[in-house]
Design a protein around this motif. Structure first.
Motif, PDB file in Angstrom:
ATOM      1  N   ALA A   1       0.814  -1.215   0.000  1.00  0.00           N
ATOM      2  CA  ALA A   1       0.000   0.000   0.000  1.00  0.00           C
ATOM      3  C   ALA A   1       0.845   1.262   0.000  1.00  0.00           C
ATOM      4  CB  ALA A   1      -0.934   0.011   1.211  1.00  0.00           C
ATOM      5  N   SER A   2       1.971   1.226   0.686  1.00  0.00           N
ATOM      6  CA  SER A   2       2.821   2.397   0.956  1.00  0.00           C
ATOM      7  C   SER A   2       2.159   3.270   2.014  1.00  0.00           C
ATOM      8  CB  SER A   2       3.107   3.227  -0.309  1.00  0.00           C
ATOM      9  OG  SER A   2       2.096   4.201  -0.532  1.00  0.00           O
ATOM     10  N   PRO A   3       2.941   4.102   2.715  1.00  0.00           N
ATOM     11  CA  PRO A   3       2.356   4.972   3.738  1.00  0.00           C
ATOM     12  C   PRO A   3       1.416   6.038   3.165  1.00  0.00           C
ATOM     13  CG  PRO A   3       4.735   4.790   4.031  1.00  0.00           C
ATOM     14  CD  PRO A   3       4.411   4.191   2.709  1.00  0.00           C
ATOM     15  N   TYR A   4       1.505   6.283   1.863  1.00  0.00           N
ATOM     16  CA  TYR A   4       0.629   7.273   1.243  1.00  0.00           C
ATOM     17  C   TYR A   4      -0.814   6.756   1.131  1.00  0.00           C
ATOM     18  CZ  TYR A   4      -1.394  10.276  -2.403  1.00  0.00           C
ATOM     19  OH  TYR A   4      -2.215  11.110  -3.124  1.00  0.00           O
ATOM     20  N   LEU A   5      -0.964   5.471   0.877  1.00  0.00           N
ATOM     21  CA  LEU A   5      -2.301   4.919   0.655  1.00  0.00           C
ATOM     22  C   LEU A   5      -2.948   4.356   1.914  1.00  0.00           C
ATOM     23  CD1 LEU A   5      -1.839   3.061  -2.770  1.00  0.00           C
ATOM     24  CD2 LEU A   5      -2.510   5.434  -2.335  1.00  0.00           C
ATOM     25  N   LEU A   6      -2.150   4.018   2.909  1.00  0.00           N
ATOM     26  CA  LEU A   6      -2.701   3.410   4.128  1.00  0.00           C
ATOM     27  C   LEU A   6      -1.786   3.711   5.312  1.00  0.00           C
ATOM     28  CD1 LEU A   6      -4.724   1.414   5.536  1.00  0.00           C
ATOM     29  CD2 LEU A   6      -3.149  -0.428   4.901  1.00  0.00           C
ATOM     30  N   GLN A   7      -2.380   4.147   6.429  1.00  0.00           N
ATOM     31  CA  GLN A   7      -1.632   4.407   7.667  1.00  0.00           C
ATOM     32  C   GLN A   7      -2.254   3.589   8.803  1.00  0.00           C
ATOM     33  OE1 GLN A   7      -3.168   7.481   6.192  1.00  0.00           O
ATOM     34  NE2 GLN A   7      -1.525   7.375   4.698  1.00  0.00           N
ATOM     35  N   PRO A   8      -1.816   2.348   9.002  1.00  0.00           N
ATOM     36  CA  PRO A   8      -2.420   1.467  10.016  1.00  0.00           C
ATOM     37  C   PRO A   8      -2.366   2.006  11.442  1.00  0.00           C
ATOM     38  CG  PRO A   8      -1.112   0.186   8.473  1.00  0.00           C
ATOM     39  CD  PRO A   8      -0.817   1.619   8.187  1.00  0.00           C
ATOM     40  N   LEU A   9      -1.348   2.803  11.766  1.00  0.00           N
ATOM     41  CA  LEU A   9      -1.240   3.307  13.138  1.00  0.00           C
ATOM     42  C   LEU A   9      -2.435   4.180  13.498  1.00  0.00           C
ATOM     43  CD1 LEU A   9       2.546   4.288  13.403  1.00  0.00           C
ATOM     44  CD2 LEU A   9       1.467   2.086  13.853  1.00  0.00           C
ATOM     45  N   LYS A  10      -3.017   4.844  12.525  1.00  0.00           N
ATOM     46  CA  LYS A  10      -4.163   5.707  12.791  1.00  0.00           C
ATOM     47  C   LYS A  10      -5.401   4.921  13.207  1.00  0.00           C
ATOM     48  CE  LYS A  10      -2.561   9.414   9.745  1.00  0.00           C
ATOM     49  NZ  LYS A  10      -2.831  10.232   8.546  1.00  0.00           N
TER      50      LYS A  10
ATOM     51  N   LYS B   1     -12.690   1.674   1.912  1.00  0.00           N
ATOM     52  CA  LYS B   1     -12.913   2.341   3.194  1.00  0.00           C
ATOM     53  C   LYS B   1     -11.608   2.775   3.853  1.00  0.00           C
ATOM     54  CE  LYS B   1     -14.523   1.264   7.881  1.00  0.00           C
ATOM     55  NZ  LYS B   1     -15.055   0.189   8.755  1.00  0.00           N
ATOM     56  N   GLN B   2     -10.556   1.950   3.777  1.00  0.00           N
ATOM     57  CA  GLN B   2      -9.349   2.240   4.562  1.00  0.00           C
ATOM     58  C   GLN B   2      -8.124   2.647   3.736  1.00  0.00           C
ATOM     59  OE1 GLN B   2      -9.183  -1.508   6.705  1.00  0.00           O
ATOM     60  NE2 GLN B   2      -7.713  -2.391   5.292  1.00  0.00           N
ATOM     61  N   MET B   3      -8.227   2.599   2.413  1.00  0.00           N
ATOM     62  CA  MET B   3      -7.106   2.984   1.562  1.00  0.00           C
ATOM     63  C   MET B   3      -7.462   4.208   0.728  1.00  0.00           C
ATOM     64  SD  MET B   3      -5.786  -0.771   0.260  1.00  0.00           S
ATOM     65  CE  MET B   3      -4.385  -0.128  -0.678  1.00  0.00           C
ATOM     66  N   ARG B   4      -6.487   5.058   0.502  1.00  0.00           N
ATOM     67  CA  ARG B   4      -6.682   6.253  -0.334  1.00  0.00           C
ATOM     68  C   ARG B   4      -6.880   5.855  -1.794  1.00  0.00           C
ATOM     69  NH1 ARG B   4      -4.372  11.641   0.395  1.00  0.00           N
ATOM     70  NH2 ARG B   4      -3.193  10.772   2.148  1.00  0.00           N
ATOM     71  N   ASN B   5      -6.150   4.823  -2.228  1.00  0.00           N
ATOM     72  CA  ASN B   5      -6.279   4.268  -3.570  1.00  0.00           C
ATOM     73  C   ASN B   5      -5.841   2.814  -3.482  1.00  0.00           C
ATOM     74  OD1 ASN B   5      -6.660   4.064  -6.401  1.00  0.00           O
ATOM     75  ND2 ASN B   5      -5.979   6.181  -6.688  1.00  0.00           N
ATOM     76  N   PHE B   6      -5.760   2.112  -4.615  1.00  0.00           N
ATOM     77  CA  PHE B   6      -5.626   0.655  -4.556  1.00  0.00           C
ATOM     78  C   PHE B   6      -4.245   0.123  -4.923  1.00  0.00           C
ATOM     79  CE2 PHE B   6     -10.073   1.733  -5.536  1.00  0.00           C
ATOM     80  CZ  PHE B   6     -10.665   1.245  -4.381  1.00  0.00           C
ATOM     81  N   SER B   7      -3.263   1.006  -5.142  1.00  0.00           N
ATOM     82  CA  SER B   7      -1.880   0.620  -5.379  1.00  0.00           C
ATOM     83  C   SER B   7      -1.668   0.051  -6.781  1.00  0.00           C
ATOM     84  CB  SER B   7      -1.405  -0.372  -4.306  1.00  0.00           C
ATOM     85  OG  SER B   7      -0.024  -0.620  -4.412  1.00  0.00           O
ATOM     86  N   GLY B   8      -0.419  -0.329  -7.035  1.00  0.00           N
ATOM     87  CA  GLY B   8      -0.049  -0.816  -8.354  1.00  0.00           C
ATOM     88  C   GLY B   8       0.169  -2.310  -8.430  1.00  0.00           C
ATOM     89  N   MET B   9      -0.191  -3.037  -7.372  1.00  0.00           N
ATOM     90  CA  MET B   9       0.044  -4.474  -7.336  1.00  0.00           C
ATOM     91  C   MET B   9      -1.221  -5.244  -7.703  1.00  0.00           C
ATOM     92  SD  MET B   9       3.173  -4.776  -6.696  1.00  0.00           S
ATOM     93  CE  MET B   9       3.102  -6.574  -6.665  1.00  0.00           C
ATOM     94  N   LEU B  10      -1.061  -6.241  -8.561  1.00  0.00           N
ATOM     95  CA  LEU B  10      -2.171  -7.138  -8.877  1.00  0.00           C
ATOM     96  C   LEU B  10      -1.613  -8.509  -9.222  1.00  0.00           C
ATOM     97  CD1 LEU B  10      -2.532  -7.679 -12.250  1.00  0.00           C
ATOM     98  CD2 LEU B  10      -3.031  -5.240 -12.136  1.00  0.00           C
ATOM     99  N   SER B  11      -2.460  -9.499  -9.091  1.00  0.00           N
ATOM    100  CA  SER B  11      -2.121 -10.856  -9.511  1.00  0.00           C
ATOM    101  C   SER B  11      -3.243 -11.380 -10.388  1.00  0.00           C
ATOM    102  CB  SER B  11      -1.924 -11.780  -8.302  1.00  0.00           C
ATOM    103  OG  SER B  11      -0.790 -11.419  -7.556  1.00  0.00           O
ATOM    104  N   PHE B  12      -2.914 -12.366 -11.206  1.00  0.00           N
ATOM    105  CA  PHE B  12      -3.957 -12.984 -12.038  1.00  0.00           C
ATOM    106  C   PHE B  12      -3.575 -14.421 -12.348  1.00  0.00           C
ATOM    107  CE2 PHE B  12      -0.935 -10.900 -14.825  1.00  0.00           C
ATOM    108  CZ  PHE B  12      -0.776 -11.735 -15.919  1.00  0.00           C
ATOM    109  N   GLU B  13      -4.583 -15.212 -12.641  1.00  0.00           N
ATOM    110  CA  GLU B  13      -4.377 -16.611 -13.015  1.00  0.00           C
ATOM    111  C   GLU B  13      -4.790 -16.811 -14.458  1.00  0.00           C
ATOM    112  OE1 GLU B  13      -6.177 -19.429 -10.375  1.00  0.00           O
ATOM    113  OE2 GLU B  13      -5.634 -18.260  -8.605  1.00  0.00           O
ATOM    114  N   LEU B  14      -3.946 -17.512 -15.188  1.00  0.00           N
ATOM    115  CA  LEU B  14      -4.272 -17.855 -16.564  1.00  0.00           C
ATOM    116  C   LEU B  14      -5.022 -19.181 -16.598  1.00  0.00           C
ATOM    117  CD1 LEU B  14      -0.924 -17.005 -18.382  1.00  0.00           C
ATOM    118  CD2 LEU B  14      -3.042 -15.700 -18.421  1.00  0.00           C
ATOM    119  N   LYS B  15      -5.808 -19.373 -17.627  1.00  0.00           N
ATOM    120  CA  LYS B  15      -6.446 -20.668 -17.832  1.00  0.00           C
ATOM    121  C   LYS B  15      -5.382 -21.662 -18.281  1.00  0.00           C
ATOM    122  CE  LYS B  15     -10.911 -18.675 -19.023  1.00  0.00           C
ATOM    123  NZ  LYS B  15     -11.948 -18.444 -20.074  1.00  0.00           N
TER     124      LYS B  15
END
Length: 410
Positions: free
Chosen positions: A200-209, A314-328
């Motif tokens: 997420a990076s500290p820009y998109l999510l701050q768990p301490l808050k 609800k808890q992230m400013r945006n959704f980041s640049g990470m994704l995964s996918f499965e091929l058939k």
């Protein structure tokens, strides 16, 4: 006093002058320089005014000066304080790697005979650290599947000392309810709650808050953002936790170097810009993959089809640049894809400005890190591909994936 020692009252030999030249300062005007960018303090040690100052600074909890760079360095401190501001933290500590940060936390707050609860999947390096080192030192560990708060609650024992979470999870992109996780920890005063929020990076999510005790990031990833440094950071909500972590770090000697801290501090200045672009690109790529006939499933919290989409929103400013996918089809189809991309690079790691693709089951979550049965139970399949979407033009990335997918035979 240092200036006075430069002029001891007699003419020094050339050899001595050469050694002591670092104590002489040639300043322009009547004021010391005020650099806009904090300088790199490469000094391993610092001259003391007197013995009493050395005695004071030898106390690991002292922050009133500098004694030795393993115990504190001005360049490192500037970068750490900047990240602490981003996190809304009491303070932050910088480490030589993300794994160094994690192992320092675990060895600080758990000892032989204590118990720790971790989510599964979790970064493969954490699995290896726990199973190959900490378990041998007498730490008891329970892995729970996914990020279920109910499963965390069931796993807590009288000797449980750490609840460890990861959000978004690597590589399944599942989302932890951070507020609920923190509340569960508060209900058991003996517990320390710790979250790895690297994806997420500290820009998109701050768990301490939300009330979490500790948050960890691999600085190698998004915070560094340019694939040119190794580092980790722990940010803490309480002074007591910070003092305990500082002592362990000093004794283990796994602090970040001044050069890496300098690069890191530079990178933080563009973190918001980069994360916005990463997120924008990743959503476009995820939407393309979701509609492709050769793709079985896409894991990206920014898609409404993701089971944790509303929680992420609800808890992230945006959704980041990470994704995964499965091929058939089989694992070979995944191999075909990752070996035929031309713009995207086949490499481990993530969070850099350039796009990277990898096959988790054979790299980040391979058998030497995560046993095959544990990996499969956690949903990390042999056909899963992990993609770190960079800040290139999204159309180029989609075109690259399209041409690579054309070579996949279903």
């Amino acid at each position: 006093m240092a200036r006075e020692r430069c002029n001891p009252g007699w003419k020094l030999s050339v050899e001595t002058e050469m050694v002591r030249s670092n104590l002489k300062f040639a300043l322009r005007g009547n004021h010391p320089p005020r650099p806009l960018v904090p300088p790199i303090y490469n000094s391993s040690t610092y001259e003391l005014e007197d013995v009493r100052e050395g005695e004071e600074l030898s106390n690991t909890s002292s922050k009133n000066g500098y004694l030795y760079s393993r115990c504190g360095n001005p360049t490192v401190d500037v970068a750490a304080e900047t990240i602490a501001c981003l996190e809304g933290a009491e303070g932050s500590l910088l480490f030589s790697s993300g794994c160094a940060a994690i192992s320092t936390c675990m060895t600080t707050f758990a000892k032989c005979g204590d118990h720790m609860v971790l989510c599964q999947p979790v970064y493969g390096g954490v699995n290896a650290t726990v199973d190959k080192i900490l378990v041998k030192l007498g730490l008891e560990v329970t892995y729970i599947k996914g990020n279920s708060l109910e499963e965390y609650k069931k796993a807590i024992k009288p000797n449980t000392k750490i609840l460890y979470g990861e959000t978004p999870a690597n590589p399944t992109m599942s989302i932890l309810d951070v507020e609920g996780f923190a509340a569960l920890g508060k209900a058991h005063p003996q517990l320390v709650t710790m979250i790895d929020a690297t994806f997420a990076s500290p820009y998109l999510l701050q768990p301490l808050k939300y009330g979490v005790d500790l948050v960890m990031h691999s600085c190698t990833k998004y915070i560094g953002g340019h694939t040119d440094l190794l580092g980790g950071v722990i940010s803490f909500a309480s002074k007591e936790h910070g003092e305990a972590l500082t002592a362990t770090q000093i004794y283990l000697g796994n602090n970040m170097s001044p050069w890496d801290a300098f690069i890191l501090h530079r990178s933080v200045k563009t973190l918001a810009l980069r994360m916005d672009r990463h997120s924008e690109n990743a959503l476009k790529v995820a939407q393309f993959l979701q509609d492709h006939p050769k793709v079985e499933k896409v894991y990206y919290p920014g898609l409404p089809s993701h089971p944790d989409h509303e929680l992420a929103k609800k808890q992230m400013r945006n959704f980041s640049g990470m994704l995964s996918f499965e091929l058939k089809g089989s694992m070979e189809n995944g191999v075909t894809l990752v070996e035929n991309v031309k713009v995207i690079s086949l490499a481990v790691s993530l969070g850099g400005v350039e796009s990277l693709v990898c096959h988790p089951a054979s790299t980040t979550h391979c058998d030497s890190y995560v046993p095959a049965e544990m990996r499969k139970a956690a949903g990390v399949t042999d056909t899963m591909i992990r993609l770190s979407v960079g800040i290139e033009n999204a159309a180029d990335l989609i075109k690259d994936l399209e041409q690579a997918l054309d070579k996949v035979k279903i």
